[in-house]
Motif scaffolding. Structure first.
Motif, PDB file in Angstrom:
ATOM      1  N   ALA A   1      -5.108-105.138  78.210  1.00  0.00           N
ATOM      2  CA  ALA A   1      -6.564-105.244  78.305  1.00  0.00           C
ATOM      3  C   ALA A   1      -7.059-106.518  77.623  1.00  0.00           C
ATOM      4  CB  ALA A   1      -7.214-104.020  77.677  1.00  0.00           C
ATOM      5  N   GLU A   2      -6.467-106.832  76.483  1.00  0.00           N
ATOM      6  CA  GLU A   2      -6.882-108.035  75.743  1.00  0.00           C
ATOM      7  C   GLU A   2      -6.625-109.296  76.561  1.00  0.00           C
ATOM      8  OE1 GLU A   2      -5.105-110.365  71.942  1.00  0.00           O
ATOM      9  OE2 GLU A   2      -5.588-108.242  71.594  1.00  0.00           O
ATOM     10  N   ARG A   3      -5.470-109.367  77.222  1.00  0.00           N
ATOM     11  CA  ARG A   3      -5.145-110.549  78.023  1.00  0.00           C
ATOM     12  C   ARG A   3      -6.131-110.730  79.178  1.00  0.00           C
ATOM     13  NH1 ARG A   3       0.354-112.174  77.552  1.00  0.00           N
ATOM     14  NH2 ARG A   3       0.830-112.088  75.313  1.00  0.00           N
ATOM     15  N   LEU A   4      -6.657-109.626  79.684  1.00  0.00           N
ATOM     16  CA  LEU A   4      -7.638-109.701  80.756  1.00  0.00           C
ATOM     17  C   LEU A   4      -9.059-109.873  80.226  1.00  0.00           C
ATOM     18  CD1 LEU A   4      -6.294-106.952  83.194  1.00  0.00           C
ATOM     19  CD2 LEU A   4      -6.470-109.402  83.683  1.00  0.00           C
ATOM     20  N   GLY A   5      -9.224-109.745  78.919  1.00  0.00           N
ATOM     21  CA  GLY A   5     -10.542-109.899  78.314  1.00  0.00           C
ATOM     22  C   GLY A   5     -11.477-108.739  78.603  1.00  0.00           C
ATOM     23  N   VAL A   6     -10.907-107.514  78.636  1.00  0.00           N
ATOM     24  CA  VAL A   6     -11.710-106.341  78.970  1.00  0.00           C
ATOM     25  C   VAL A   6     -11.544-105.261  77.901  1.00  0.00           C
ATOM     26  CG1 VAL A   6     -11.592-106.794  81.447  1.00  0.00           C
ATOM     27  CG2 VAL A   6      -9.863-105.333  80.383  1.00  0.00           C
ATOM     28  N   ASP A   7     -12.442-104.292  77.942  1.00  0.00           N
ATOM     29  CA  ASP A   7     -12.402-103.150  77.037  1.00  0.00           C
ATOM     30  C   ASP A   7     -11.352-102.156  77.542  1.00  0.00           C
ATOM     31  OD1 ASP A   7     -12.836-100.876  75.528  1.00  0.00           O
ATOM     32  OD2 ASP A   7     -15.008-100.811  75.870  1.00  0.00           O
ATOM     33  N   PRO A   8     -10.351-101.797  76.722  1.00  0.00           N
ATOM     34  CA  PRO A   8      -9.332-100.853  77.196  1.00  0.00           C
ATOM     35  C   PRO A   8      -9.909 -99.511  77.633  1.00  0.00           C
ATOM     36  CG  PRO A   8      -9.151-101.195  74.825  1.00  0.00           C
ATOM     37  CD  PRO A   8     -10.084-102.235  75.342  1.00  0.00           C
ATOM     38  N   VAL A   9     -11.022 -99.106  77.058  1.00  0.00           N
ATOM     39  CA  VAL A   9     -11.643 -97.833  77.449  1.00  0.00           C
ATOM     40  C   VAL A   9     -12.134 -97.884  78.885  1.00  0.00           C
ATOM     41  CG1 VAL A   9     -13.530 -96.235  76.917  1.00  0.00           C
ATOM     42  CG2 VAL A   9     -12.251 -97.312  75.062  1.00  0.00           C
ATOM     43  N   ARG A  10     -12.407 -99.070  79.382  1.00  0.00           N
ATOM     44  CA  ARG A  10     -12.877 -99.232  80.754  1.00  0.00           C
ATOM     45  C   ARG A  10     -11.769 -99.693  81.687  1.00  0.00           C
ATOM     46  NH1 ARG A  10     -18.135-102.199  81.980  1.00  0.00           N
ATOM     47  NH2 ARG A  10     -17.689-101.061  83.909  1.00  0.00           N
ATOM     48  N   CYS A  11     -10.526 -99.366  81.307  1.00  0.00           N
ATOM     49  CA  CYS A  11      -9.363 -99.682  82.131  1.00  0.00           C
ATOM     50  C   CYS A  11      -8.759 -98.398  82.690  1.00  0.00           C
ATOM     51  CB  CYS A  11      -8.300-100.409  81.311  1.00  0.00           C
ATOM     52  SG  CYS A  11      -8.734-102.099  80.851  1.00  0.00           S
ATOM     53  N   LEU A  12      -8.067 -98.546  83.811  1.00  0.00           N
ATOM     54  CA  LEU A  12      -7.278 -97.466  84.381  1.00  0.00           C
ATOM     55  C   LEU A  12      -5.810 -97.844  84.256  1.00  0.00           C
ATOM     56  CD1 LEU A  12      -7.024 -94.805  86.030  1.00  0.00           C
ATOM     57  CD2 LEU A  12      -7.043 -96.245  88.092  1.00  0.00           C
ATOM     58  N   VAL A  13      -5.024 -96.994  83.620  1.00  0.00           N
ATOM     59  CA  VAL A  13      -3.582 -97.183  83.501  1.00  0.00           C
ATOM     60  C   VAL A  13      -2.895 -96.351  84.573  1.00  0.00           C
ATOM     61  CG1 VAL A  13      -1.583 -96.564  82.071  1.00  0.00           C
ATOM     62  CG2 VAL A  13      -3.501 -97.824  81.078  1.00  0.00           C
ATOM     63  N   VAL A  14      -1.984 -96.971  85.317  1.00  0.00           N
ATOM     64  CA  VAL A  14      -1.249 -96.282  86.386  1.00  0.00           C
ATOM     65  C   VAL A  14       0.210 -96.218  85.980  1.00  0.00           C
ATOM     66  CG1 VAL A  14      -0.757 -96.213  88.839  1.00  0.00           C
ATOM     67  CG2 VAL A  14      -2.885 -97.261  88.040  1.00  0.00           C
ATOM     68  N   GLU A  15       0.754 -95.005  85.884  1.00  0.00           N
ATOM     69  CA  GLU A  15       2.078 -94.788  85.302  1.00  0.00           C
ATOM     70  C   GLU A  15       2.832 -93.676  86.016  1.00  0.00           C
ATOM     71  OE1 GLU A  15       4.295 -95.476  83.012  1.00  0.00           O
ATOM     72  OE2 GLU A  15       3.394 -97.028  81.751  1.00  0.00           O
ATOM     73  N   ASP A  16       4.150 -93.686  85.842  1.00  0.00           N
ATOM     74  CA  ASP A  16       4.986 -92.606  86.368  1.00  0.00           C
ATOM     75  C   ASP A  16       5.695 -91.829  85.275  1.00  0.00           C
ATOM     76  OD1 ASP A  16       8.284 -93.696  86.656  1.00  0.00           O
ATOM     77  OD2 ASP A  16       6.695 -94.945  85.850  1.00  0.00           O
ATOM     78  N   ALA A  17       5.596 -92.308  84.025  1.00  0.00           N
ATOM     79  CA  ALA A  17       6.383 -91.715  82.944  1.00  0.00           C
ATOM     80  C   ALA A  17       5.491 -91.175  81.835  1.00  0.00           C
ATOM     81  CB  ALA A  17       7.338 -92.756  82.360  1.00  0.00           C
ATOM     82  N   PRO A  18       5.877 -90.057  81.225  1.00  0.00           N
ATOM     83  CA  PRO A  18       5.104 -89.522  80.107  1.00  0.00           C
ATOM     84  C   PRO A  18       4.894 -90.531  78.982  1.00  0.00           C
ATOM     85  CG  PRO A  18       6.636 -87.862  80.890  1.00  0.00           C
ATOM     86  CD  PRO A  18       6.964 -89.122  81.631  1.00  0.00           C
TER      87      PRO A  18
END
Length: 222
Positions: free
Chosen positions: A148-165
């Protein structure tokens, strides 16, 4: 639980192995051979999907063993085997749709991540975070906080897409919304850690708007 279809996200942070690319056979071959060469029961490899190789090696070796040498060994084995690496359904379309608001956050090394993306015919997003960028890997929140930091955005306003716990725990701990795909883990394992669970990325659609990224469920085809 967050309704990911009701939010507009500043960015989407994708895992790679098991989320964008199918590298399961390669990973299993490399780690099984590595474990057998060291007399480590293969059963002990369970539960580490999504965790950086050095962290796995550290957990499996005995005190006094050479962690650097053993980690270099498994990394070399994975770099030498790309047979069967392919893009998972919907991966190319998802990356294209999200565009400049996408980042990839993987526990693999940079070289391995790029090799697997190339083998799968996928173009990496401009922001690519790999094991070399973290001091603490998944499930720690640091990888996705850095994404999120590298993109200059708030992590709370990000969507994480994952396959693993482990990856979902990392995303949640960073404050992001989470979308899980059942490509390597069961829905029962993922559901407690995800705001939404789908079979793969072909089950959702991403659309880029002036304000960010919207997510919708893909139409069901007969």
């Amino acid at each position: 639980m967050r309704d990911i279809t009701a939010e507009t996200f500043e960015a989407v942070l994708f895992d790679n192995d098991g989320t964008l690319t199918d590298s399961t056979a390669v990973v299993e071959r490399a780690w099984r051979a590595w474990a057998l060469d060291r007399g480590i029961p293969v059963e002990r490899l369970k539960g580490f999907h999504g965790v950086p190789s050095r962290s796995i090696v550290t957990a499996l070796l005995e005190p006094g063993d050479d962690i650097d040498l053993a980690t270099a060994d498994i990394d070399a084995r994975e770099l030498q085997d790309l047979e069967g690496v392919v893009a998972l359904p919907g991966a190319a379309q998802a990356l294209e749709a999200v565009g400049e608001r996408a980042a990839m956050v993987t526990s693999a090394t940079r070289e391995l991540a790029r090799l697997r993306l190339t083998a799968a015919g996928l173009r990496p997003p401009a922001v690519l975070l790999t094991a070399e960028d973290f001091t603490r890997g998944k499930p720690d929140p640091q990888p996705y906080l850095l994404g999120a930091e590298r993109l200059g955005v708030d992590p709370v306003r990000c969507l994480v897409v994952e396959d693993a716990p482990a990856g979902l725990r990392s995303g949640r701990a960073a404050g992001a919304a989470t979308l899980a795909v059942t490509t390597t883990s069961s829905a029962d394992e993922l559901a407690p850690l995800a705001d939404h669970v789908v079979t793969d990325l072909s089950a959702v659609q991403f659309s880029l708007t002036a304000d960010g990224v919207r997510v919708s469920l893909a139409p069901v085809t007969a």
